[in-house]
Write an enzyme that holds these catalytic residues in place. Structure first.
Site, PDB file in Angstrom:
ATOM      1  N   LYS A 178      -5.430  -8.594   3.504  1.00 24.38           N
ATOM      2  CA  LYS A 178      -6.623  -7.759   3.625  1.00 24.38           C
ATOM      3  C   LYS A 178      -6.170  -6.333   3.349  1.00 24.38           C
ATOM      4  CE  LYS A 178      -9.967  -5.244   5.413  1.00 24.38           C
ATOM      5  NZ  LYS A 178      -9.621  -4.024   4.666  1.00 24.38           N
ATOM      6  N   GLY A 230      -1.370   0.016  10.456  1.00 22.12           N
ATOM      7  CA  GLY A 230      -2.533   0.899  10.482  1.00 22.12           C
ATOM      8  C   GLY A 230      -2.533   1.726  11.749  1.00 22.12           C
ATOM      9  N   ALA A 233      -5.491   2.699  17.164  1.00 24.43           N
ATOM     10  CA  ALA A 233      -6.792   2.240  17.679  1.00 24.43           C
ATOM     11  C   ALA A 233      -7.105   0.838  17.153  1.00 24.43           C
ATOM     12  CB  ALA A 233      -7.884   3.215  17.265  1.00 24.43           C
ATOM     13  N   GLU A 252       2.487  -2.333  13.301  1.00 25.49           N
ATOM     14  CA  GLU A 252       3.202  -1.119  12.877  1.00 25.49           C
ATOM     15  C   GLU A 252       2.177  -0.010  12.835  1.00 25.49           C
ATOM     16  OE1 GLU A 252       6.374  -1.027  12.630  1.00 25.49           O
ATOM     17  OE2 GLU A 252       6.720  -3.188  12.698  1.00 25.49           O
ATOM     18  N   CYS A 286       2.894   7.533   7.898  1.00 26.10           N
ATOM     19  CA  CYS A 286       3.086   7.275   9.329  1.00 26.10           C
ATOM     20  C   CYS A 286       4.245   8.112   9.852  1.00 26.10           C
ATOM     21  CB  CYS A 286       3.350   5.792   9.565  1.00 26.10           C
ATOM     22  SG  CYS A 286       4.717   5.133   8.606  1.00 26.10           S
ATOM     23  N   GLU A 368      -2.823  11.741  16.025  1.00 26.30           N
ATOM     24  CA  GLU A 368      -2.366  11.718  14.632  1.00 26.30           C
ATOM     25  C   GLU A 368      -3.546  12.073  13.727  1.00 26.30           C
ATOM     26  OE1 GLU A 368      -1.836   7.828  12.953  1.00 26.30           O
ATOM     27  OE2 GLU A 368      -0.023   8.445  11.890  1.00 26.30           O
TER      28      GLU A 368
HETATM   29  P1  NAD Z   1      -6.854   1.785   9.973  1.00 22.86           P
HETATM   30  O1  NAD Z   1      -6.382   1.265  11.276  1.00 22.86           O
HETATM   31  O2  NAD Z   1      -8.161   2.462   9.906  1.00 22.86           O
HETATM   32  O3  NAD Z   1      -6.948   0.595   8.887  1.00 22.86           O
HETATM   33  C1  NAD Z   1      -5.842  -0.207   8.573  1.00 22.86           C
HETATM   34  C2  NAD Z   1      -6.347  -1.536   8.039  1.00 22.86           C
HETATM   35  O4  NAD Z   1      -7.026  -2.214   9.086  1.00 22.86           O
HETATM   36  C3  NAD Z   1      -7.355  -1.422   6.897  1.00 22.86           C
HETATM   37  O5  NAD Z   1      -7.142  -2.464   5.972  1.00 22.86           O
HETATM   38  C4  NAD Z   1      -8.681  -1.610   7.606  1.00 22.86           C
HETATM   39  O6  NAD Z   1      -9.700  -2.107   6.759  1.00 22.86           O
HETATM   40  C5  NAD Z   1      -8.308  -2.637   8.645  1.00 22.86           C
HETATM   41  N1  NAD Z   1      -9.174  -2.695   9.825  1.00 22.86           N
HETATM   42  C6  NAD Z   1      -9.994  -1.740  10.329  1.00 22.86           C
HETATM   43  N2  NAD Z   1     -10.639  -2.208  11.419  1.00 22.86           N
HETATM   44  C7  NAD Z   1     -10.198  -3.466  11.618  1.00 22.86           C
HETATM   45  C8  NAD Z   1     -10.465  -4.469  12.597  1.00 22.86           C
HETATM   46  N3  NAD Z   1     -11.330  -4.277  13.581  1.00 22.86           N
HETATM   47  N4  NAD Z   1      -9.819  -5.646  12.497  1.00 22.86           N
HETATM   48  C9  NAD Z   1      -8.908  -5.865  11.522  1.00 22.86           C
HETATM   49  N5  NAD Z   1      -8.645  -4.961  10.555  1.00 22.86           N
HETATM   50  C10 NAD Z   1      -9.274  -3.778  10.609  1.00 22.86           C
HETATM   51  O7  NAD Z   1      -5.702   2.727   9.426  1.00 22.86           O
HETATM   52  P2  NAD Z   1      -5.653   3.539   8.044  1.00 22.86           P
HETATM   53  O8  NAD Z   1      -6.499   4.758   8.170  1.00 22.86           O
HETATM   54  O9  NAD Z   1      -5.835   2.639   6.895  1.00 22.86           O
HETATM   55  O10 NAD Z   1      -4.119   3.953   8.030  1.00 22.86           O
HETATM   56  C11 NAD Z   1      -3.603   5.033   8.720  1.00 22.86           C
HETATM   57  C12 NAD Z   1      -2.775   4.580   9.893  1.00 22.86           C
HETATM   58  O11 NAD Z   1      -1.777   3.656   9.499  1.00 22.86           O
HETATM   59  C13 NAD Z   1      -2.038   5.728  10.524  1.00 22.86           C
HETATM   60  O12 NAD Z   1      -2.112   5.613  11.917  1.00 22.86           O
HETATM   61  C14 NAD Z   1      -0.614   5.523  10.046  1.00 22.86           C
HETATM   62  O13 NAD Z   1       0.353   6.146  10.834  1.00 22.86           O
HETATM   63  C15 NAD Z   1      -0.527   4.039  10.057  1.00 22.86           C
HETATM   64  N6  NAD Z   1       0.599   3.539   9.268  1.00 22.86           N
HETATM   65  C16 NAD Z   1       1.693   3.028   9.927  1.00 22.86           C
HETATM   66  C17 NAD Z   1       2.803   2.594   9.211  1.00 22.86           C
HETATM   67  C18 NAD Z   1       4.012   2.028   9.914  1.00 22.86           C
HETATM   68  O14 NAD Z   1       4.847   1.403   9.285  1.00 22.86           O
HETATM   69  N7  NAD Z   1       4.166   2.214  11.221  1.00 22.86           N
HETATM   70  C19 NAD Z   1       2.792   2.672   7.817  1.00 22.86           C
HETATM   71  C20 NAD Z   1       1.660   3.178   7.178  1.00 22.86           C
HETATM   72  C21 NAD Z   1       0.566   3.621   7.913  1.00 22.86           C
END
Ligand code: NAD
Length: 471
Positions: A178, A230, A233, A252, A286, A368
């Site tokens: 996804k 992601g 939250a 992660e 991240c 963040e």
């Molecule tokens: P996000 O949590 O909004 O979305 C991430 C993914 O989750 C997307 O594909 C989104 O469509 C999906 N998603 C959203 N709601 C969902 C739900 N209820 N159930 C399942 N999937 C759902 O995050 P974002 O804005 O895409 O990314 C930014 C975040 O990702 C930041 O916090 C960043 O630090 C983190 N990140 C972490 C790493 C790591 O390795 N630790 C790497 C890259 C990004």
């Protein structure tokens, strides 16, 4: 290879390009100028059902292939990605607005991950051990988990797919990817490329919004593992929901990473690393340095150099209008020493922004922003710096700039994070190194490296008891 249409992105389910079962689509816009890029399948529970069924149907056979064969297929796939790096980087540039140089570098990083994982095909080591009973040997062997849901962020799309998908399928799992709703092009391309090498159904791609695709995927009984990159939250929600059915979950998550500048640091180097860590990829990393913790003795000089550098720093747009507005509203009332304004052009550009006088316990210090914003803090000494670094809900990466080995070692020991860098940026991982954080940056798993094998396999202990009476 059949190249998916850029203007019309479909799901990939059981090897077929299929529209969302509802027939609905959503518009993907270019962050660099706000223009329409693609109409993308807007999937829901019915599409998830089909994708999970395809992955499940393919899993048993895929798991019977040897690790050597699966490793070879991953290597072939990585080579094909390498051969098409320019093409895929073009798609990433359009869908994210990042520079071509960054997009190419990320594609290369994804390729390297493929090569690293492919090499595991000749290892995938287990253990043998002794027993308290005579004539008994125990073997610990790795087994696939089953069907994996791979849910990822938009920020570095190719590495995000590669970091999960290569180890997942190599370990004998099948997968439903996804991708972020913001990066459908690279995901469609990646899915199609995988289709050239992997049996039907081993990788399926379902596009759409998190709120519509996420819940049916996370809650699906046919999904054995949810591997997520992601925000904290979303991760918290996933852990709760998947936890109800006791599925394996790897998270992660985000960071509020601190870079410390001591009074004995090479200031020029510290400023360069701070700028790159805070503002590259428009701060959407991240591991971005969103907190700069500077010793009092060099604060004024560091601040002046940083502000000058920020004014000239070429950063890309952020991913969406919504993201830009979220960041701008977070800045309201803050003391801005550089940037802070929306750039006067089409698309979602924010000036590289430096803040100061932000209380460490405020929302701005603890949340963040995932944009080109960093905060300066002034500290008296290393003890105060360490206390401030650790005064965060997150614990992903951290860096220190110092000429003192003693200070570097003390910091490396005391910083509550998953990655420490001495005299460099708050950067991420290489394929052979594990990557992940503590506190709200993750739940203890590490991606990449051989550590990733623990995410995508289960240990099985096989007890061999030889009967000494039977020769
Ligand atoms: P996000 O949590 O909004 O979305 C991430 C993914 O989750 C997307 O594909 C989104 O469509 C999906 N998603 C959203 N709601 C969902 C739900 N209820 N159930 C399942 N999937 C759902 O995050 P974002 O804005 O895409 O990314 C930014 C975040 O990702 C930041 O916090 C960043 O630090 C983190 N990140 C972490 C790493 C790591 O390795 N630790 C790497 C890259 C990004």
């Amino acid at each position: 290879m059949h190249i998916p249409s850029i203007s019309d992105i479909a799901n990939l389910i059981a090897g077929q390009d299929v529209r969302a079962s509802s027939g609905r689509t959503f518009e993907k816009l270019r962050p660099a100028d706000g223009s329409l890029l693609s109409n993308v399948a807007r999937s829901d529970a019915e599409d998830v059902e089909a994708a999970v069924a395809a992955a499940r149907a393919a899993q048993a056979d895929w798991a019977t292939r040897t690790p050597v064969e699966r490793g070879q297929l991953v290597r072939d796939l990585a080579l094909a990605l390498q051969a098409r790096r320019e093409e895929v980087a073009d798609l990433v540039v359009q869908e994210t607005g990042k520079s071509r140089e960054l997009a190419l570098g990320e594609t290369d990083a994804a390729v390297e991950m493929g090569f690293f994982v492919a090499g595991e095909g000749r290892r995938l080591y287990g253990r043998t051990t002794t027993s308290a009973m005579p004539n008994r040997t125990v073997m610990a062997t790795r087994r696939p988990v089953g069907v994996a849901a791979l849910i990822v962020s938009f920020n570095t799309p190719l590495p995000n797919y590669a970091w999960k998908m290569f180890p997942a399928v190599f370990c004998g799992n099948t997968a439903v990817l996804k991708p972020s709703e913001h990066t459908p092009l690279s995901a469609a391309f990646f899915g199609r490329l995988c289709q050239e090498f992997l049996p039907t159904g081993v990788l399926n791609v379902v596009h759409g919004f998190g709120a519509e695709v996420g819940p049916p995927l996370v809650e699906h009984d046919g999904v054995d593992l949810v591997s997520f990159t992601g925000s904290a939250a979303t991760g918290r929600w996933i852990q709760e929901r998947a936890g109800r059915r006791l599925a394996k979950v790897c998270l992660e998550l985000g960071g509020k990473n601190a870079l410390v500048v001591c009074d004995d640091a090479d200031l020029e180097q510290a400023v360069d690393w701070s700028l790159a860590s805070a503002f590259s990829n428009a701060g959407q990393r991240c591991a971005a340095a969103s907190r700069l913790v500077v010793f009092d003795a060099v604060y004024e000089e560091f601040r002046a150099r940083l502000v000058a550098g920020a004014r000239n720093y070429e950063t890309g747009p952020v991913i969406s209008e919504e993201s830009l507005e979220r960041i701008r509203s977070a800045l309201e009332g803050a003391t801005i020493v550089a940037g802070g304004e929306r750039v006067d052009r089409a698309g979602w550009w924010l000036e590289p922004t430096v803040l100061e006088d932000v209380p460490p316990d405020s929302d701005l210090s603890c949340t963040e922003l995932f944009g080109p914003v960093t905060i300066l803090y002034r500290v008296a000494d290393l003890d105060e710096a360490i206390a401030l670094v650790n005064d965060s809900p997150y614990g992903l990466t951290s860096a220190i700039h110092t000429a003192s080995l003693h200070r570097a070692m003390r910091f490396a020991d005391a910083a509550q994070v998953g990655v420490v860098v001495v005299n460099g940026g708050t950067h991420g991982s290489e394929p052979h190194m594990g990557f992940g954080g503590v506190k709200q940056s993750g739940t203890g798993w590490r991606e990449a490296g051989v550590e990733a094998l623990d995410v995508y396999t289960e240990w099985k202990y096989v007890n061999l008891i030889a009967d000494p009476g039977k020769v």
